[in-house]
Design an enzyme around this catalytic site. Sequence first.
Site, PDB file in Angstrom:
ATOM      1  N   TRP A 168       1.573   8.892   7.285  1.00 28.89           N
ATOM      2  CA  TRP A 168       0.873   8.646   8.552  1.00 28.89           C
ATOM      3  C   TRP A 168       1.437   9.434   9.721  1.00 28.89           C
ATOM      4  CZ3 TRP A 168       4.845   7.190  11.472  1.00 28.89           C
ATOM      5  CH2 TRP A 168       5.875   6.427  10.907  1.00 28.89           C
ATOM      6  N   LYS A 192      -5.712  10.665  -0.908  1.00 27.80           N
ATOM      7  CA  LYS A 192      -5.506   9.341  -0.298  1.00 27.80           C
ATOM      8  C   LYS A 192      -4.707   9.516   0.993  1.00 27.80           C
ATOM      9  CE  LYS A 192      -2.521   5.634  -0.145  1.00 27.80           C
ATOM     10  NZ  LYS A 192      -2.949   5.221   1.153  1.00 27.80           N
ATOM     11  N   CYS A 303       9.826  13.886   9.484  1.00 27.93           N
ATOM     12  CA  CYS A 303      10.773  14.029   8.370  1.00 27.93           C
ATOM     13  C   CYS A 303      11.883  15.005   8.696  1.00 27.93           C
ATOM     14  CB  CYS A 303      10.035  14.465   7.121  1.00 27.93           C
ATOM     15  SG  CYS A 303       9.144  16.001   7.357  1.00 27.93           S
ATOM     16  N   GLU A 394      17.374   6.912   6.920  1.00 25.47           N
ATOM     17  CA  GLU A 394      16.332   7.548   7.731  1.00 25.47           C
ATOM     18  C   GLU A 394      15.759   6.479   8.666  1.00 25.47           C
ATOM     19  OE1 GLU A 394      12.593   8.658   5.841  1.00 25.47           O
ATOM     20  OE2 GLU A 394      12.678  10.576   6.871  1.00 25.47           O
TER      21      GLU A 394
HETATM   22  P1  NAP Z   1       5.260   6.011   2.424  1.00 26.03           P
HETATM   23  O1  NAP Z   1       5.342   4.601   2.820  1.00 26.03           O
HETATM   24  O2  NAP Z   1       6.049   6.489   1.287  1.00 26.03           O
HETATM   25  O3  NAP Z   1       3.720   6.294   2.207  1.00 26.03           O
HETATM   26  C1  NAP Z   1       3.217   7.563   1.853  1.00 26.03           C
HETATM   27  C2  NAP Z   1       1.915   7.386   1.103  1.00 26.03           C
HETATM   28  O4  NAP Z   1       2.174   6.726  -0.160  1.00 26.03           O
HETATM   29  C3  NAP Z   1       0.898   6.523   1.836  1.00 26.03           C
HETATM   30  O5  NAP Z   1      -0.378   7.041   1.619  1.00 26.03           O
HETATM   31  C4  NAP Z   1       1.102   5.176   1.161  1.00 26.03           C
HETATM   32  O6  NAP Z   1       0.011   4.308   1.231  1.00 26.03           O
HETATM   33  C5  NAP Z   1       1.353   5.588  -0.270  1.00 26.03           C
HETATM   34  N1  NAP Z   1       2.036   4.540  -1.032  1.00 26.03           N
HETATM   35  C6  NAP Z   1       2.781   3.509  -0.554  1.00 26.03           C
HETATM   36  N2  NAP Z   1       3.248   2.747  -1.562  1.00 26.03           N
HETATM   37  C7  NAP Z   1       2.779   3.296  -2.715  1.00 26.03           C
HETATM   38  C8  NAP Z   1       2.906   2.957  -4.089  1.00 26.03           C
HETATM   39  N3  NAP Z   1       3.608   1.916  -4.475  1.00 26.03           N
HETATM   40  N4  NAP Z   1       2.303   3.745  -4.992  1.00 26.03           N
HETATM   41  C9  NAP Z   1       1.577   4.819  -4.596  1.00 26.03           C
HETATM   42  N5  NAP Z   1       1.402   5.184  -3.316  1.00 26.03           N
HETATM   43  C10 NAP Z   1       2.004   4.440  -2.367  1.00 26.03           C
HETATM   44  O7  NAP Z   1       5.642   6.979   3.637  1.00 26.03           O
HETATM   45  P2  NAP Z   1       5.152   6.877   5.146  1.00 26.03           P
HETATM   46  O8  NAP Z   1       5.874   5.737   5.765  1.00 26.03           O
HETATM   47  O9  NAP Z   1       3.665   6.930   5.233  1.00 26.03           O
HETATM   48  O10 NAP Z   1       5.658   8.261   5.733  1.00 26.03           O
HETATM   49  C11 NAP Z   1       6.917   8.417   6.248  1.00 26.03           C
HETATM   50  C12 NAP Z   1       7.827   9.118   5.251  1.00 26.03           C
HETATM   51  O11 NAP Z   1       7.283  10.399   4.925  1.00 26.03           O
HETATM   52  C13 NAP Z   1       9.191   9.388   5.795  1.00 26.03           C
HETATM   53  O12 NAP Z   1      10.160   9.063   4.847  1.00 26.03           O
HETATM   54  C14 NAP Z   1       9.171  10.899   6.051  1.00 26.03           C
HETATM   55  O13 NAP Z   1      10.440  11.483   6.025  1.00 26.03           O
HETATM   56  C15 NAP Z   1       8.298  11.389   4.965  1.00 26.03           C
HETATM   57  N6  NAP Z   1       7.714  12.711   5.285  1.00 26.03           N
HETATM   58  C16 NAP Z   1       8.159  13.813   4.591  1.00 26.03           C
HETATM   59  C17 NAP Z   1       7.640  15.065   4.878  1.00 26.03           C
HETATM   60  C18 NAP Z   1       8.108  16.292   4.133  1.00 26.03           C
HETATM   61  O14 NAP Z   1       7.411  17.317   4.173  1.00 26.03           O
HETATM   62  N7  NAP Z   1       9.236  16.255   3.447  1.00 26.03           N
HETATM   63  C19 NAP Z   1       6.647  15.205   5.862  1.00 26.03           C
HETATM   64  C20 NAP Z   1       6.217  14.074   6.532  1.00 26.03           C
HETATM   65  C21 NAP Z   1       6.756  12.831   6.219  1.00 26.03           C
HETATM   66  P3  NAP Z   1      -0.224   3.325   2.492  1.00 26.03           P
HETATM   67  O15 NAP Z   1      -1.262   4.009   3.225  1.00 26.03           O
HETATM   68  O16 NAP Z   1      -0.677   2.044   1.921  1.00 26.03           O
HETATM   69  O17 NAP Z   1       1.062   3.213   3.210  1.00 26.03           O
END
Ligand code: NAP
Length: 499
Positions: A168, A192, A303, A394
């Site tokens: 997000w 998704k 991130c 983090e």
């Molecule tokens: P997240 O909670 O891991 O969610 C990412 C995606 O995975 C969302 O679409 C989420 O759905 C889905 N998801 C959640 N639980 C799941 C499960 N059990 N099985 C399959 N899919 C599942 O991460 P976030 O909070 O949205 O994003 C923040 C994180 O992203 C931070 O850790 C950040 O560092 C990382 N990030 C990394 C980069 C990079 O390029 N390295 C770039 C941007 C962000 P929902 O919509 O239901 O939550």
Amino acid sequence: MSELLSKTEYQQLAKQLRLPSKAIVNGEPYAAASGATFSTTNPATGEVLANLPACSAEDVDIAVSHARAALEDGRWSKLHPASRKKVLLRLADLLEANVQELAVMESLDSGKTIFDCQTVDVPETIHCLRWHAEAIDKIYDQVAPASDSHMAMIVREPMGVVGLVLPWNFPLLMLAWKIGPALAAGNALVIKPAAETSLTALRVAELALEAGVPPGILNVLTGSGSGVGEPIGRHMDIDAVSFTGSTVTGRRFLKYAAESNLKEVVLELGGKNPCIVMDDVADLDAVATHIVNGAFWNMGQNCSAISRLIVHKVIKEPLLKKVFQLADAWRVGDPMDPAHRIGPLVSPAHFSKVKSFLDQGEKVLYGGVTSDERYVHPTIVEVEHNGVRHAREEIFGPILSVLTVDSLQQAVAMANDTEYGLTASVFTANGTRALRAARAIKAGTVTVNSFGEGDSTTPFGGYKQSGFGGRDKSVHAHDQYTQLKTIWLDLSDSEAGDI
Ligand code: NAP
Ligand code: MG
């Protein structure tokens, strides 16, 4: 870049926006088979913006079967690369024609400031799509060295049906980082978006259809991680998944793949990014500007955010003084006001998580939570050593931890003392030391005398638990979305003589 509007003009645009309310499958608006919906809200007000389909495994099956049919009949994968390029450039043009609409929609749904959405997120999204579109007809396959009576070709083919699961924090930009190379390579996609921020992905899917991306190639399913993310991860007919999100969730995708069809998995995950500042830096103002931007941009929900300032003891006081002064100028408030640089955190749940880092008697040097339970000021916390929670976990909010060192060697050891390895920055006037440190730090991107993520030409991804399996951005991103095939030809022919 299009001009910034006034707050009143943005509010007017927000009122007039038509917000998507359906998923998109096979080029058509799509409701969940169960009929279930969920609401997406505006983090600045708590107001419900739209009710969206709460899709499930059954919907993933339907979307995948359309994607598979679209892939196999070649309506996209077998187009001449120059034709795919034309369509993607048209998509970029359509986004450009709708910059303000997209910026307002992104800001409303995520709480990101309109300033960032219009000056960074949307323009970067457009640039990213153009860059990958332009690359389509410039990537060559290879002919391997073989004997005179053999020809060995190494050709790239689309990976197939690809699942994209998104976070997000940069809803549009992370979408672009993935659909740019994935569509360029000719794949069919099931996407998704994060449940909290699905609106702009749906709008991009509509514009993609208008640009000429054929139905079935870019499907977007809205819903939760367990409802849609997991079924994508476990699907037997999805060939690859590219995921950006937390390390905790990323790890699950490896399990899903292991327990299903061994699909390819690429993970872009979290970070705990160090920023080293040595005592010889020439321009403290420039260093402080990079630090404030790196730590607080997008409310630190980034991130690659600078989250550990590792500073030489001699320069610490004067540097922090300048950082405080610059942070003072980052106004906190309504994200629809272009004068504001800090909006609300994405959700009450995330606010509570970030706030928990300020609840245990930390030494707060600057900032803190605001009286409004949605906003956190740019905050700077002094920590005694790299072993404490602030230096290891983090936070994903605007909280910068400060650690003091007295040598570059100590700074680099501290920078590497983490399970993450996404980005790092080094500030020093000594070029040799800067390069030695850049090579010694275990991170996918190290910036010298600046904070950043490189640009479209450079790969982005993590060492250690910050990533797995591949890179986003640059030509290297195309590797995620293509399979290599060897075609081996035996040219021996006794009747051909010695030609
Ligand atoms: P997240 O909670 O891991 O969610 C990412 C995606 O995975 C969302 O679409 C989420 O759905 C889905 N998801 C959640 N639980 C799941 C499960 N059990 N099985 C399959 N899919 C599942 O991460 P976030 O909070 O949205 O994003 C923040 C994180 O992203 C931070 O850790 C950040 O560092 C990382 N990030 C990394 C980069 C990079 O390029 N390295 C770039 C941007 C962000 P929902 O919509 O239901 O939550
Ligand atoms: Mg929302």
